[in-house]
Motif scaffolding. Structure first.
Motif, PDB file in Angstrom:
ATOM      1  N   ASN A   8       0.864  -1.175   0.000  1.00 17.14           N
ATOM      2  CA  ASN A   8       0.000   0.000   0.000  1.00 17.14           C
ATOM      3  C   ASN A   8       0.902   1.227   0.000  1.00 17.14           C
ATOM      4  OD1 ASN A   8       0.757  -1.140   2.620  1.00 17.14           O
ATOM      5  ND2 ASN A   8      -0.119   0.742   3.460  1.00 17.14           N
TER       6      ASN A   8
ATOM      7  N   SER B 219      -1.090  -2.136  -4.642  1.00 16.33           N
ATOM      8  CA  SER B 219      -2.259  -1.330  -4.956  1.00 16.33           C
ATOM      9  C   SER B 219      -1.942  -0.468  -6.177  1.00 16.33           C
ATOM     10  CB  SER B 219      -2.641  -0.444  -3.772  1.00 16.33           C
ATOM     11  OG  SER B 219      -1.675   0.569  -3.578  1.00 16.33           O
TER      12      SER B 219
ATOM     13  N   ASP C  54      -8.248  -0.867  -2.079  1.00 15.44           N
ATOM     14  CA  ASP C  54      -9.005  -1.508  -1.002  1.00 15.44           C
ATOM     15  C   ASP C  54      -9.006  -3.033  -1.106  1.00 15.44           C
ATOM     16  OD1 ASP C  54     -10.615  -1.779  -3.229  1.00 15.44           O
ATOM     17  OD2 ASP C  54     -12.430  -0.985  -2.283  1.00 15.44           O
TER      18      ASP C  54
END
Length: 271
Positions: free
Chosen positions: A118, A138, A198
């Motif tokens: 992330n 991500s 997410d």
């Protein structure tokens, strides 16, 4: 060491979460962009050792709290030791040795270790991604080995990068010190998959769960052999891999798996 403001409220520098056969390790110094302090390096090394020995854990995911995966070494902690009588040499040597041991603990861990990236992963944080067996990023993750920009070439991250990326891709990252995006990281082999922000941890956990369905001893044999043969000349690597396969063929898992394939049934893996 004053780490209070650099942890999530009430938390430790490394958090653990269990999801079935997968354990998630979260680097938990978000205010310091999860920089690898002496304390955090030690915590990760110990956790990987514990999880590698656990019969209940089949895969490990490493991620970061907050908006970063890891920004690399804690430069404030390192710089504070420049006032030592030896200008910090002993502390620098201790820290870099500990960080190398942390990376080696991941390679030596009999369980697959998956990075869930992330945000940013820079310097030793990028090294950590390259060291993990698999990596999920991500879409907004970014990667760099920017040491050259501050007069500190990323020599230890270079070890992991040069063993995972092509020489040209590794040297471009090391010499330019520029950020690259998730898609470029996937194209050069630094990460395996790019997903929505997410979804990054869940995707890594799902990979871990799929791997957990595979025969346990076979995975251990295979991971160890993979890293050992990489360092061998071609002929030696084939000889070594052949000997590993012979021993694997004699294992109960191979007998059951091959028998199930020939019998056209699902294997019943030994536990």
């Amino acid at each position: 060491m004053n780490d209070t403001a650099k942890r999530m409220p009430g938390g430790e520098v490394l958090e653990r979460e269990t999801r079935g056969p997968v354990t998630i390790l979260t680097l938990n110094r978000p205010a310091a962009r999860n920089s690898l302090s002496e304390e955090l390096i030690g915590a990760v090394t110990r956790a990987i050792g514990d999880l590698g020995r656990s019969d209940d854990v089949r895969a490990v995911v490493i991620t970061g709290a907050g908006s970063a995966f890891s920004s690399g070494h804690d430069l404030k902690e390192l710089t504070a030791h420049r006032n030592d009588p030896d200008r910090g040499r002993a502390f620098f040597e201790k820290t870099l040795k500990a960080c190398s041991e942390m990376m080696l603990s991941i390679v030596r861990c009999p369980k697959p270790v998956i990075a869930a990236v992330n945000g940013i992963a820079t310097a030793a944080g990028c090294q950590l991604v390259a060291t993990c067996d698999l990596a999920v990023a991500s879409v907004d993750a970014r990667f760099a080995t920017p040491g050259v920009n501050i007069g500190l070439f990323c020599s230890t991250p270079m070890v992991a990068l040069s063993r995972n990326l092509s020489r040209k891709a590794s040297m471009e990252m090391l010499l330019l010190g520029e950020m690259i995006g998730a898609d470029d990281a996937k194209a050069c082999g630094l990460v395996n998959r790019v997903v929505a922000a997410d979804r990054v941890v869940n995707e890594a956990v799902e990979l871990g769960r799929k791997i957990a369905e595979k025969p346990k001893a076979t995975l251990k044999i295979g991971k160890e052999a993979f890293y050992r043969q990489l360092e061998m000349p071609l002929e030696e690597a084939y000889a070594y891999a052949s000997s590993v396969m012979v021993e694997n063929m004699l294992h109960d898992e191979a007998e059951e798996g091959i028998g199930a394939f020939l019998d056209k049934r699902e294997p019943r893996w030994p536990r």
